[in-house]
Design an enzyme around this catalytic site. Structure first.
Site, PDB file in Angstrom:
ATOM      1  N   PHE A  51       0.815  -1.221   0.000  1.00  0.00           N
ATOM      2  CA  PHE A  51       0.000   0.000   0.000  1.00  0.00           C
ATOM      3  C   PHE A  51       0.853   1.277   0.000  1.00  0.00           C
ATOM      4  O   PHE A  51       0.735   2.126  -0.892  1.00  0.00           O
ATOM      5  CB  PHE A  51      -0.923  -0.093   1.228  1.00  0.00           C
ATOM      6  CG  PHE A  51      -1.453   1.174   1.779  1.00  0.00           C
ATOM      7  CD1 PHE A  51      -2.117   2.093   0.972  1.00  0.00           C
ATOM      8  CD2 PHE A  51      -1.344   1.443   3.142  1.00  0.00           C
ATOM      9  CE1 PHE A  51      -2.643   3.262   1.511  1.00  0.00           C
ATOM     10  CE2 PHE A  51      -1.876   2.598   3.687  1.00  0.00           C
ATOM     11  CZ  PHE A  51      -2.514   3.515   2.864  1.00  0.00           C
ATOM     12  N   SER A  89       1.711  -5.447  10.833  1.00  0.00           N
ATOM     13  CA  SER A  89       0.529  -5.779  11.633  1.00  0.00           C
ATOM     14  C   SER A  89       0.928  -6.143  13.055  1.00  0.00           C
ATOM     15  O   SER A  89       1.823  -6.971  13.257  1.00  0.00           O
ATOM     16  CB  SER A  89      -0.220  -6.948  10.999  1.00  0.00           C
ATOM     17  OG  SER A  89      -1.173  -7.469  11.909  1.00  0.00           O
ATOM     18  N   SER A  94       7.346   3.217  12.978  1.00  0.00           N
ATOM     19  CA  SER A  94       5.966   3.027  13.431  1.00  0.00           C
ATOM     20  C   SER A  94       5.710   3.717  14.759  1.00  0.00           C
ATOM     21  O   SER A  94       6.514   3.614  15.691  1.00  0.00           O
ATOM     22  CB  SER A  94       5.681   1.533  13.587  1.00  0.00           C
ATOM     23  OG  SER A  94       4.456   1.352  14.275  1.00  0.00           O
ATOM     24  N   TYR A 148       5.833  -6.582  16.905  1.00  0.00           N
ATOM     25  CA  TYR A 148       5.895  -5.691  15.742  1.00  0.00           C
ATOM     26  C   TYR A 148       6.540  -4.363  16.109  1.00  0.00           C
ATOM     27  O   TYR A 148       7.434  -3.864  15.404  1.00  0.00           O
ATOM     28  CB  TYR A 148       4.479  -5.461  15.194  1.00  0.00           C
ATOM     29  CG  TYR A 148       4.424  -4.418  14.111  1.00  0.00           C
ATOM     30  CD1 TYR A 148       4.948  -4.676  12.858  1.00  0.00           C
ATOM     31  CD2 TYR A 148       3.847  -3.173  14.344  1.00  0.00           C
ATOM     32  CE1 TYR A 148       4.918  -3.718  11.855  1.00  0.00           C
ATOM     33  CE2 TYR A 148       3.800  -2.212  13.362  1.00  0.00           C
ATOM     34  CZ  TYR A 148       4.335  -2.477  12.114  1.00  0.00           C
ATOM     35  OH  TYR A 148       4.302  -1.533  11.129  1.00  0.00           O
ATOM     36  N   LYS A 188      10.006  -2.861  14.529  1.00  0.00           N
ATOM     37  CA  LYS A 188      10.097  -1.586  13.801  1.00  0.00           C
ATOM     38  C   LYS A 188      11.054  -0.627  14.514  1.00  0.00           C
ATOM     39  O   LYS A 188      11.771   0.144  13.886  1.00  0.00           O
ATOM     40  CB  LYS A 188       8.716  -0.940  13.642  1.00  0.00           C
ATOM     41  CG  LYS A 188       7.768  -1.659  12.703  1.00  0.00           C
ATOM     42  CD  LYS A 188       8.322  -1.852  11.296  1.00  0.00           C
ATOM     43  CE  LYS A 188       8.409  -0.568  10.501  1.00  0.00           C
ATOM     44  NZ  LYS A 188       8.829  -0.845   9.094  1.00  0.00           N
TER      45      LYS A 188
HETATM   46  C1  UD1 Z   1      -1.343   0.307  12.849  1.00  0.00           C
HETATM   47  C2  UD1 Z   1      -0.579  -0.347  11.726  1.00  0.00           C
HETATM   48  C3  UD1 Z   1       0.825  -0.533  12.055  1.00  0.00           C
HETATM   49  C4  UD1 Z   1       1.385   0.778  12.440  1.00  0.00           C
HETATM   50  C5  UD1 Z   1       0.610   1.294  13.620  1.00  0.00           C
HETATM   51  C6  UD1 Z   1       1.087   2.616  14.087  1.00  0.00           C
HETATM   52  C7  UD1 Z   1      -1.878  -1.726  10.268  1.00  0.00           C
HETATM   53  C8  UD1 Z   1      -2.358  -3.071   9.973  1.00  0.00           C
HETATM   54  N1  UD1 Z   1      -1.163  -1.609  11.422  1.00  0.00           N
HETATM   55  O1  UD1 Z   1      -1.473  -0.474  14.015  1.00  0.00           O
HETATM   56  O2  UD1 Z   1       1.537  -1.033  10.975  1.00  0.00           O
HETATM   57  O3  UD1 Z   1       2.729   0.635  12.780  1.00  0.00           O
HETATM   58  O4  UD1 Z   1      -0.720   1.457  13.206  1.00  0.00           O
HETATM   59  O5  UD1 Z   1       0.907   3.563  13.106  1.00  0.00           O
HETATM   60  O6  UD1 Z   1      -2.081  -0.801   9.535  1.00  0.00           O
HETATM   61  N2  UD1 Z   1      -9.668  -2.717  15.191  1.00  0.00           N
HETATM   62  C9  UD1 Z   1     -11.017  -2.958  15.323  1.00  0.00           C
HETATM   63  N3  UD1 Z   1     -11.633  -3.728  14.379  1.00  0.00           N
HETATM   64  C10 UD1 Z   1     -10.985  -4.258  13.311  1.00  0.00           C
HETATM   65  C11 UD1 Z   1      -9.591  -3.996  13.181  1.00  0.00           C
HETATM   66  C12 UD1 Z   1      -8.967  -3.222  14.148  1.00  0.00           C
HETATM   67  O7  UD1 Z   1     -11.639  -2.524  16.297  1.00  0.00           O
HETATM   68  O8  UD1 Z   1     -11.615  -4.929  12.486  1.00  0.00           O
HETATM   69  C13 UD1 Z   1      -9.004  -1.854  16.203  1.00  0.00           C
HETATM   70  C14 UD1 Z   1      -7.731  -2.429  16.779  1.00  0.00           C
HETATM   71  O9  UD1 Z   1      -7.986  -3.329  17.835  1.00  0.00           O
HETATM   72  C15 UD1 Z   1      -7.013  -1.152  17.235  1.00  0.00           C
HETATM   73  C16 UD1 Z   1      -7.475  -0.116  16.193  1.00  0.00           C
HETATM   74  O10 UD1 Z   1      -8.639  -0.657  15.579  1.00  0.00           O
HETATM   75  O11 UD1 Z   1      -7.450  -0.762  18.504  1.00  0.00           O
HETATM   76  C17 UD1 Z   1      -6.449   0.138  15.136  1.00  0.00           C
HETATM   77  O12 UD1 Z   1      -6.006  -1.120  14.658  1.00  0.00           O
HETATM   78  P1  UD1 Z   1      -5.110  -1.274  13.330  1.00  0.00           P
HETATM   79  O13 UD1 Z   1      -5.728  -0.574  12.210  1.00  0.00           O
HETATM   80  O14 UD1 Z   1      -4.696  -2.688  13.202  1.00  0.00           O
HETATM   81  O15 UD1 Z   1      -3.858  -0.376  13.667  1.00  0.00           O
HETATM   82  P2  UD1 Z   1      -2.827  -0.398  14.859  1.00  0.00           P
HETATM   83  O16 UD1 Z   1      -2.818  -1.646  15.638  1.00  0.00           O
HETATM   84  O17 UD1 Z   1      -3.044   0.845  15.599  1.00  0.00           O
END
Ligand code: UD1
Length: 323
Positions: free
Chosen positions: A12, A79, A118, A142, A146
């Protein structure tokens, strides 16, 4: 001969940086192993020289860096939950790969390496906004991987004089982010689900917040980091974000308005390794790079939804087994 190398060019963020470089008439080489990158993401990048290969292999890194002036090192297994499930793969693809890139870059006489750091490095400290001078406190494997990459960047500047710049990304989102894996970023998953009338799941109470950063802002930060004078940025680390945050519950409501989704979210237990709140101080990137985010969260969401709408759902369904 390419001037720029983008690692993770079928992913991406790598794809987006490569596209902007090509649009500016630059010569670009990309490399990707397709562990998480997608061949479809290379469409439109035909002018880019492309190597299919794994950065865990030093010889591949050497071939990728040959003749290059600047490397954008975006390749990673991005991730938190994936690293909790399989910390060794995360280490190989984030730490070993980064060290191999640096060794190869140095040997090839590369001038500068810009690294995708990150915000997960900040961890759980309650202080907001996160400033670069705060002590790191990584929680997930992770985040550790990073952060190790960041230390290697700085070390190669200090020890060998290879110019390195670390950008700590905060929850980047936008077109080309894969929504089909449960390891995907939350906005990609929510956009796809809510556009197809599928119920999204919020892990935890939904009051966790993020500084969601639209891809165009991160691309801009990268190009500025590549061009900034060495006296200002070599060996430096800075946040790349918007400097504002929103909770998942608010984000869900906003997406309901933008997609017409009428249901409620499902709630499930919080994920291991998750952090609660994330918000960046972006002053340092302003000072060192002249960076200022150009696309705010809502506008970014609108553009992202437009892209998911216009992109065949088959593209995502066919990839749902790939993780
Ligand atoms: C993301 C990045 C990571 C980056 C970090 C800091 C991704 C996959 N991960 O982690 O590479 O280093 O930000 O910038 O982009 N959630 C839900 N429902 C879902 C999926 C996620 O509630 O279906 C929640 C998660 O539990 C979390 C939040 O959304 O609390 C964000 O999750 P996610 O998008 O995976 O990002 P980060 O873990 O913050």
């Amino acid at each position: 001969m390419a001037k720029y190398l983008v690692t993770g060019a079928a992913g991406f963020i790598g794809r987006s940086i490569a596209a902007e470089l090509l649009a500016r008439g630059e010569t670009v080489r990309g490399i990707d192993s397709f562990i998480t990158g997608k061949r479809e993401n290379l469409r439109g990048l035909e002018e880019m020289e492309f190597i299919e290969g794994d950065l865990a292999d030093p010889a591949t890194c050497a071939a990728a860096c040959a003749g290059v002036e600047v490397v954008f090192h975006e390749a990673a297994l991005a991730s938190v939950p994936r690293s909790v499930a399989d910390p060794v793969s995360t280490n190989v693809n984030c730490v070993d790969a980064t060290l191999n890139v640096l060794v190869a870059a140095r040997a090839a006489g590369v001038r500068r390496v810009v690294y995708a750091g990150s915000s997960s490095a900040y961890g759980e400290s309650p202080t907001l906004p996160k400033r670069e001078d705060m002590a790191p406190d990584p929680i997930s494997p992770y985040a550790v991987a990073k952060l190790a990459g960041e230390h290697y960047m700085r070390s190669f500047w200090r020890v060998y004089g290879l110019e390195t710049v670390v950008l700590r990304y905060f929850n980047v989102f936008g077109p080309y982010q894969d929504p089909a894996s449960h390891y995907s970023g939350v906005l990609a998953i929510f956009c796809r689900k809510m556009l197809t009338d599928e119920q999204p799941t919020i892990y935890g109470d939904g009051q966790q917040s993020r500084d969601f950063t639209y891809i165009e802002n991160v691309v801009q930060a990268n190009l500025l980091a590549a061009a900034a004078p060495a006296e200002k940025v070599a060996g430096a680390m800075m946040n790349a974000a918007t400097g504002s945050r929103i909770t998942l519950n608010e984000t869900f409501r906003l997406l309901c308005g933008l997609t017409g989704y009428g249901g409620a979210p499902a709630y499930a237990p919080s994920r291991a390794g998750d952090i609660r709140d994330s918000l960046a101080d972006i002053q340092l990137a302003k000072e060192l790079l002249g960076y200022a985010p150009k696309v705010d969260f809502e506008e970014g969401l609108r553009r992202t939804l437009e892209w998911y709408r216009s992109t065949s759902t088959e593209r995502f369904v066919s990839q749902s087994t790939v993780m």
